[in-house]
Scaffold this active site. Structure first.
Site, mmCIF file in Angstrom:
data_model
loop_
_atom_site.group_PDB
_atom_site.id
_atom_site.type_symbol
_atom_site.label_atom_id
_atom_site.label_comp_id
_atom_site.label_asym_id
_atom_site.label_seq_id
_atom_site.Cartn_x
_atom_site.Cartn_y
_atom_site.Cartn_z
ATOM 1 C CB SER A 61 -3.047 20.956 -23.614
ATOM 2 O OG SER A 61 -3.936 20.948 -22.513
ATOM 3 N NE ARG A 62 -3.162 25.816 -29.764
ATOM 4 C CZ ARG A 62 -4.419 26.191 -29.456
ATOM 5 N NH1 ARG A 62 -5.309 25.301 -29.041
ATOM 6 N NH2 ARG A 62 -4.789 27.443 -29.573
#
Ligand SMILES: Cc1cc2nc3c(=O)[nH]c(=O)nc-3n(C[C@H](O)[C@H](O)[C@H](O)COP(=O)(O)O)c2cc1C
Length: 210
Positions: free
Chosen positions: A188-189
């Site tokens: 999710s970065r």
């Protein structure tokens, strides 16, 4: 396929403040051996960014040939574009990207030339044709043709034979780091970024937002 749709979710590993070594050089050594073990292609290839006297940046790949607590060493032509940049502005940045490990390392610092003895030793360890190549290529200058380069190679080969001396315009640089960042891709970065900043001769550990 749309370029904008190309994306990878990173999930192999994590990097915590408690995982890393107190010395960034030790940590670099750990990650470099991981890259070698993982058979990352050309793990020793790093992007070197320099700036000219007017602050105009340029980047290219070079090979790291040595590293220790003094810094990261690469070899090149001192009269090349990067050589001219470094003569005018001795600050540089290095970048390793090892996608197989979802890792990036950023290094920044000042640059010094390595000793003539170290440059001689590495030059003499290179294959004979590469040693002639260092004479034949006026690196970064405009060539009239491929033939012109091959003619220079033949001429220097004839002049120096099997045992050319190191050209004075060819040798090593050492990037003496004052900053390292170790980046581990996460889901999710929410990547992990652990950096080391040199402050009053001590390495200060910080986590940066991804
Ligand atoms: C994988 C790879 C490794 C390279 N290694 C070196 C190197 O160690 N030294 C070097 O001078 N150029 C190396 N090059 C070539 C440089 O990227 C660059 O073309 C050259 O040094 C001229 O750069 P400059 O005009 O910015 O000085 C390498 C290129 C690649 C793709």
């Amino acid at each position: 396929m749309k370029l904008a749709d190309l994306r990878t979710d990173y999930k192999m590993a994590s990097l915590d403040e408690s995982d890393v070594a107190a010395s960034p050089f030790t940590q670099f050594n750990v990650w470099f051996s991981d890259a070698t073990k993982a058979e990352v292609p050309e793990p020793n290839a790093m992007t070197l960014a320099t700036c000219d006297a007017n602050g105009r940046p340029s980047a290219r790949v070079v090979l790291i040939k040595d590293f220790d607590e003094r810094g990261m060493v690469f070899f090149t032509n001192y009269q090349s574009r990067k050589g001219q940049d470094l003569a005018a502005n001795n600050r540089a940045a290095l970048l390793f990207f090892w996608p197989e490990l979802e890792r990036q390392i950023r290094i920044e610092g000042r640059v010094e030339t390595v000793s003539a003895a170290d440059s001689d030793a590495y030059y003499q360890s290179r294959p004979a044709l590469s040693r002639i190549g260092a004479w034949a290529s006026p690196q970064s200058q405009v060539l009239p043709s491929r033939n012109a380069l091959e003619a220079r190679f033949a001429a220097f080969s004839a002049e120096h034979g099997e045992n050319p001396p190191r050209p004075a315009h060819w040798g090593g640089y050492r990037v003496v780091p004052s900053f390292f960042e170790f980046w581990q891709g996460r889901r999710s970065r929410l990547h992990d970024r652990i950096c080391y900043r040199l402050a009053e001769s001590k390495w200060k550990l910080e986590r940066l937002a991804p």
